[in-house]
Motif scaffolding. Structure first.
Motif, short mmCIF file in Angstrom:
data_model
loop_
_atom_site.label_atom_id
_atom_site.label_comp_id
_atom_site.label_asym_id
_atom_site.label_seq_id
_atom_site.Cartn_x
_atom_site.Cartn_y
_atom_site.Cartn_z
N GLY A 345 0.88 -1.01 0.28
CA GLY A 345 -0.28 0.10 -0.36
C GLY A 345 0.83 1.31 0.15
N PHE A 346 2.05 1.47 0.32
CA PHE A 346 2.91 2.12 0.93
C PHE A 346 3.38 2.63 -0.30
CE2 PHE A 346 6.99 4.15 1.09
CZ PHE A 346 6.29 5.31 2.34
N ALA A 347 4.10 1.09 -0.83
CA ALA A 347 4.23 1.72 -2.46
C ALA A 347 4.13 2.10 -3.45
CB ALA A 347 5.67 0.40 -2.53
N GLN A 348 2.60 1.67 -3.84
CA GLN A 348 1.90 2.12 -4.35
C GLN A 348 1.41 3.61 -4.56
OE1 GLN A 348 -2.17 1.86 -3.74
NE2 GLN A 348 -2.65 3.31 -5.27
N THR A 349 0.69 4.04 -3.40
CA THR A 349 0.93 5.11 -2.83
C THR A 349 1.32 6.67 -2.87
OG1 THR A 349 -0.64 4.72 -1.24
CG2 THR A 349 -0.59 7.15 -0.89
N VAL A 350 2.95 5.97 -3.13
CA VAL A 350 3.44 6.60 -2.04
C VAL A 350 4.34 7.51 -4.15
CG1 VAL A 350 6.17 7.43 -2.19
CG2 VAL A 350 4.48 6.72 -0.88
N PHE A 351 4.22 6.06 -4.59
CA PHE A 351 4.37 5.94 -6.51
C PHE A 351 3.54 7.02 -7.12
CE2 PHE A 351 4.37 5.06 -10.94
CZ PHE A 351 5.94 4.76 -11.27
N ILE A 377 -6.14 0.78 -2.49
CA ILE A 377 -5.40 0.13 -1.79
C ILE A 377 -4.64 -0.27 -0.10
CG2 ILE A 377 -3.42 -1.36 -2.75
CD1 ILE A 377 -3.65 -1.04 -5.35
N PRO A 378 -4.18 0.84 0.54
CA PRO A 378 -3.56 0.96 0.78
C PRO A 378 -4.64 0.75 2.32
CG PRO A 378 -2.79 3.07 0.31
CD PRO A 378 -3.61 1.74 -1.03
N VAL A 379 -5.47 1.43 2.45
CA VAL A 379 -6.51 1.03 3.76
C VAL A 379 -7.57 0.02 3.17
CG1 VAL A 379 -9.24 2.06 4.49
CG2 VAL A 379 -7.61 4.09 3.51
N VAL A 380 -7.37 -0.14 2.22
CA VAL A 380 -8.11 -2.14 2.49
C VAL A 380 -7.15 -3.09 3.03
CG1 VAL A 380 -9.19 -3.52 0.98
CG2 VAL A 380 -10.08 -1.73 -0.19
#
Length: 470
Positions: A345-351, A377-380
């Motif tokens: 989740g972190f990688a997806q959001t930051v990218f 994605i990260p919240v789920v």
């Protein structure tokens, strides 16, 4: 033959070490395999129960879709064509039919394009909005059912897997952006893709479902490449071909993506431009994920009481305590999942925040959060981490720790209840039905002429009347 088989199973031996074999590689492979647990086999089906199960699951998907359609206050979801559903995909379906493998914003969005093309080609234009809403709601609800099945290796209790499916269907921030639309329907598949990668389905329907989820996600959102490391680990841990339906679906989607991305560079329409700094991207993650993880209205209230950063610290502390408890009390499987979920989740959001710098400077309001889809994605996965931990805790400690299940249900349920239905910026698009009826009237009066279609974002397009179904 039996002796030879035993020798092969034991592996090569090193002389001079008492016949002991090096087991470092074996241990590492075992650790990798542990990330993809096999679910306990289901009890034998009685005659007729398969049909009953199928009926129940279809009913659950329909009920979930109905709930999603009701979650946006103000203008109903079935009377609004949201964002690019109107502004790009419906218009392209009318102006240049069946041109599906073309870039938009630098990459391929195949799923939304296919939905838009079917709406443009086979339905009256007045029905475009309900068609988009119903299709998007069914996709979202169906991925909730997929999560119920795909999480069986990590979550054994059926009630806990129902909670996980509900966490996607009742996602508190969904009405802001992704709910009941075609353009954002891939984000439901993107959230489900994490469990699809970790799942080891035993039947061909499960393999097919995992492959379809992966293909829909990767052919519609280029950011699906963030699952590459996890799929590589799966390939190393599970070398058998039958274990890689999800890998095949993911690769097929990316095989469609790559030529379109290259074409966007040729046409100078690529997505990459000015990038956000690491600090800005991290702040986006904190404000759009951490702060919103427990509910949208709760975050708005905390923000008004403690300020943007203060509210983020409060929610972050609560999450840190909960996840810390899960890591300390959980077994290795729980810790593995939490690490994978949080990193993914972190990688997806930051990218996403890095390459879409404009979202960094957009100010959230009471009915709007910039790029809320990036938080899906990260919240789920944060909610899934709590569900995995509580399920494991109850299985290991017996029924007495049911207080953990009650706390989990209360925390998740608070956001589901308070954020079930509210007004968002989606209503700014206005009612679709009277607008579409005006287009039909204009084309009835001038059947061989053009009509101007006002799209999302203030853009206007000339569409030939013969292509507008009435």
């Amino acid at each position: 033959m039996a002796d030879n088989a035993m020798l092969l199973e034991a592996g090569p031996q090193r002389p001079g070490l008492g016949g002991k074999r090096p087991d470092g590689a074996v241990k590492w492979r075992e650790r990798l395999v542990a990330l993809f647990p096999e679910a306990a086999g289901p009890a034998g089906w009685r005659p007729g129960w398969r049909a009953v199960s199928l009926v129940v699951q279809v009913a659950a998907v329909c009920a979930g879709a109905g709930a999603m359609l009701l979650r946006v206050a103000g203008i109903p979801t079935w009377d609004v064509t949201y964002a690019e559903d109107n502004g790009v995909f419906l218009v392209d379906g009318l102006v240049r039919p069946w041109h599906l493998l073309v870039p938009y914003s630098g990459y391929l969005e195949l799923g939304p394009r296919v939905i838009g093309q079917f709406v443009a080609s086979f339905l009256p234009i007045v029905d475009a909005s309900p068609a988009y809403a119903i299709t998007g709601a069914l996709i979202g609800s169906a991925t909730g059912l997929f999560l119920y099945h795909a999480s069986e290796g990590y979550i054994r209790a059926r009630w806990a897997r129902v909670l996980l499916g509900a966490a996607l269907v009742l996602l508190p921030i969904a009405p802001i952006d992704i709910i009941a639309s075609g353009v954002d329907s891939p984000w439901y598949a993107m959230a489900a893709l994490c469990f699809a990668v970790l799942w080891r389905p035993r039947s061909w329907p499960g393999m097919l479902a995992a492959g379809l989820v992966a293909c829909y996600a990767s052919s519609s959102e280029i950011i699906a490449f963030v699952y590459a490391p996890l799929l590589l680990v799966r390939l190393l841990a599970l070398p058998r071909v039958r274990e890689h339906a999800v890998t095949a679906g993911w690769l097929l989607g990316l095989a469609l993506q790559v030529p379109v991305v290259v074409l966007s560079y040729v046409q100078h329409t690529q997505r990459l431009g000015t990038l956000a700094t690491p600090g800005q991207a991290l702040a986006f993650y904190c404000h759009n994920v951490i702060l919103r993880a427990l509910g949208w209205h709760l975050s708005v209230w905390l923000q008004s009481a403690a300020g943007y950063n203060g509210a983020t610290v409060i929610v972050g502390a609560i999450l840190a305590l909960a996840l810390g408890w899960a890591i300390v009390t959980g077994d290795r499987l729980v810790r593995l999942f939490i690490v994978v979920a949080l990193l993914t989740g972190f990688a997806q959001t930051v990218f996403d925040a890095t390459i879409a710098q404009y979202v960094i400077f957009q100010t959230p309001t009471a009915d709007f959060m910039p790029a809320a889809r990036y938080s899906t994605i990260p919240v789920v996965l944060i909610a899934a981490s709590g569900i995995v931990a509580v399920d494991s805790y109850i299985r290991r400690r017996g029924p007495r720790p049911l207080v953990a299940a009650c706390v989990l249900a209360c925390v998740l349920g608070f956001g589901w209840v308070t954020d079930f239905r509210y007004a968002t910026q989606r209503a700014h698009a206005g009612h679709w039905l009277p607008y579409a009826q005006g287009l039909v009237t204009a084309c009835t009066q001038h059947p061989t002429g053009d009509v101007t279609l006002k799209a999302w974002g203030g853009h206007y397009y000339a569409v030939p009347c013969p292509r507008i179904r009435r």
